[in-house]
Design a protein around this motif. Structure first.
Motif, mmCIF file in Angstrom:
data_model
loop_
_atom_site.group_PDB
_atom_site.id
_atom_site.type_symbol
_atom_site.label_atom_id
_atom_site.label_comp_id
_atom_site.label_asym_id
_atom_site.label_seq_id
_atom_site.Cartn_x
_atom_site.Cartn_y
_atom_site.Cartn_z
ATOM 1 N N VAL A 12 10.062 -39.001 -10.959
ATOM 2 C CA VAL A 12 8.784 -39.267 -10.304
ATOM 3 C C VAL A 12 7.994 -40.146 -11.268
ATOM 4 O O VAL A 12 7.673 -39.725 -12.379
ATOM 5 C CB VAL A 12 8.013 -37.967 -9.995
ATOM 6 N N ARG A 13 7.739 -41.379 -10.850
ATOM 7 C CA ARG A 13 6.984 -42.326 -11.678
ATOM 8 C C ARG A 13 5.507 -42.239 -11.299
ATOM 9 O O ARG A 13 5.151 -42.445 -10.152
ATOM 10 C CB ARG A 13 7.488 -43.742 -11.462
ATOM 11 N N LEU A 52 -8.533 -39.886 -4.443
ATOM 12 C CA LEU A 52 -7.563 -40.888 -4.883
ATOM 13 C C LEU A 52 -6.987 -41.631 -3.694
ATOM 14 O O LEU A 52 -6.754 -41.041 -2.639
ATOM 15 C CB LEU A 52 -6.409 -40.218 -5.645
ATOM 16 N N ASN A 53 -6.776 -42.915 -3.858
ATOM 17 C CA ASN A 53 -6.045 -43.724 -2.887
ATOM 18 C C ASN A 53 -4.717 -44.090 -3.538
ATOM 19 O O ASN A 53 -4.694 -44.831 -4.516
ATOM 20 C CB ASN A 53 -6.821 -44.997 -2.528
ATOM 21 N N LEU A 54 -3.637 -43.551 -3.001
ATOM 22 C CA LEU A 54 -2.335 -43.702 -3.627
ATOM 23 C C LEU A 54 -1.336 -44.364 -2.700
ATOM 24 O O LEU A 54 -1.409 -44.231 -1.484
ATOM 25 C CB LEU A 54 -1.779 -42.329 -4.032
ATOM 26 N N ARG A 55 -0.391 -45.037 -3.295
ATOM 27 C CA ARG A 55 0.734 -45.606 -2.566
ATOM 28 C C ARG A 55 1.976 -44.883 -3.062
ATOM 29 O O ARG A 55 2.219 -44.803 -4.268
ATOM 30 C CB ARG A 55 0.839 -47.096 -2.858
ATOM 31 N N ILE A 56 2.752 -44.337 -2.136
ATOM 32 C CA ILE A 56 3.976 -43.620 -2.474
ATOM 33 C C ILE A 56 5.156 -44.455 -2.005
ATOM 34 O O ILE A 56 5.187 -44.898 -0.862
ATOM 35 C CB ILE A 56 4.018 -42.241 -1.787
ATOM 36 N N VAL A 57 6.113 -44.662 -2.893
ATOM 37 C CA VAL A 57 7.336 -45.384 -2.548
ATOM 38 C C VAL A 57 8.511 -44.474 -2.896
ATOM 39 O O VAL A 57 8.609 -43.987 -4.026
ATOM 40 C CB VAL A 57 7.460 -46.715 -3.319
ATOM 41 N N GLY A 71 11.297 -46.730 1.239
ATOM 42 C CA GLY A 71 10.310 -46.588 2.302
ATOM 43 C C GLY A 71 8.992 -46.064 1.768
ATOM 44 O O GLY A 71 8.906 -45.566 0.649
ATOM 45 N N THR A 72 7.954 -46.219 2.573
ATOM 46 C CA THR A 72 6.621 -45.715 2.270
ATOM 47 C C THR A 72 6.123 -44.936 3.476
ATOM 48 O O THR A 72 6.559 -45.192 4.597
ATOM 49 C CB THR A 72 5.638 -46.865 1.969
ATOM 50 N N PRO A 73 5.221 -43.979 3.272
ATOM 51 C CA PRO A 73 4.715 -43.230 4.417
ATOM 52 C C PRO A 73 3.681 -44.019 5.207
ATOM 53 O O PRO A 73 2.628 -44.344 4.686
ATOM 54 C CB PRO A 73 4.099 -41.977 3.791
ATOM 55 N N VAL A 116 10.737 -41.299 -6.785
ATOM 56 C CA VAL A 116 9.442 -41.415 -6.125
ATOM 57 C C VAL A 116 8.485 -42.121 -7.084
ATOM 58 O O VAL A 116 8.365 -41.711 -8.235
ATOM 59 C CB VAL A 116 8.880 -40.034 -5.742
ATOM 60 N N SER A 117 7.849 -43.177 -6.607
ATOM 61 C CA SER A 117 6.857 -43.893 -7.412
ATOM 62 C C SER A 117 5.485 -43.700 -6.781
ATOM 63 O O SER A 117 5.338 -43.855 -5.565
ATOM 64 C CB SER A 117 7.150 -45.389 -7.457
ATOM 65 N N ILE A 118 4.521 -43.379 -7.594
ATOM 66 C CA ILE A 118 3.137 -43.239 -7.145
ATOM 67 C C ILE A 118 2.331 -44.332 -7.835
ATOM 68 O O ILE A 118 2.362 -44.451 -9.058
ATOM 69 C CB ILE A 118 2.566 -41.848 -7.478
#
Length: 120
Positions: A12-13, A52-57, A71-73, A116-118
């Protein structure tokens, strides 16, 4: 895919500023999208005292640690989490490269990792 498969991400990054403030739980492979790849379902928790505004990949890796599916949600790619909020997400995987239709199942069965990258 009869039963959801629980998986722990290999890595998990998380940006240094979010270490200890964002937590990802176990993930599940559930259902299938139109490409024949499973959805990845999980939950993220904001342990910080601010929104928080996060991008999950989510990336599925091959034996050489290269992404084969990702993919991303959602369409907007950004999840908004209030302070101390936990939220579920679901990711529809797609090809990270250009594999042909017949190779998707073989690539899926020979996958070696899940990352998983955040990002902020």
């Amino acid at each position: 895919m009869a039963m959801p498969e629980l998986v722990q991400p290999n890595k998990v990054r998380v940006p240094w500023s979010l270490r200890g403030k964002v937590e990802i739980g176990q993930l599940q492979f559930v259902g299938q999208n139109t490409l024949g790849l499973p959805y990845v379902q999980g939950a993220i928790r904001n342990r910080s005292g601010r929104p928080l505004n996060l991008r999950i990949v989510v990336r599925v890796l091959n034996e050489r640690r290269q992404p084969i599916f990702s993919g991303t949600p959602g369409i907007l790619d950004t999840l908004t989490l209030d302070s101390q909020q936990q939220r579920a997400f679901r990711v529809s995987l797609h090809d990270a490269g250009q594999p042909v239709q017949s190779e998707r199942q073989r690539l899926w069965n020979t996958r070696s990792g899940l990352e998983v990258s955040i990002e902020m």
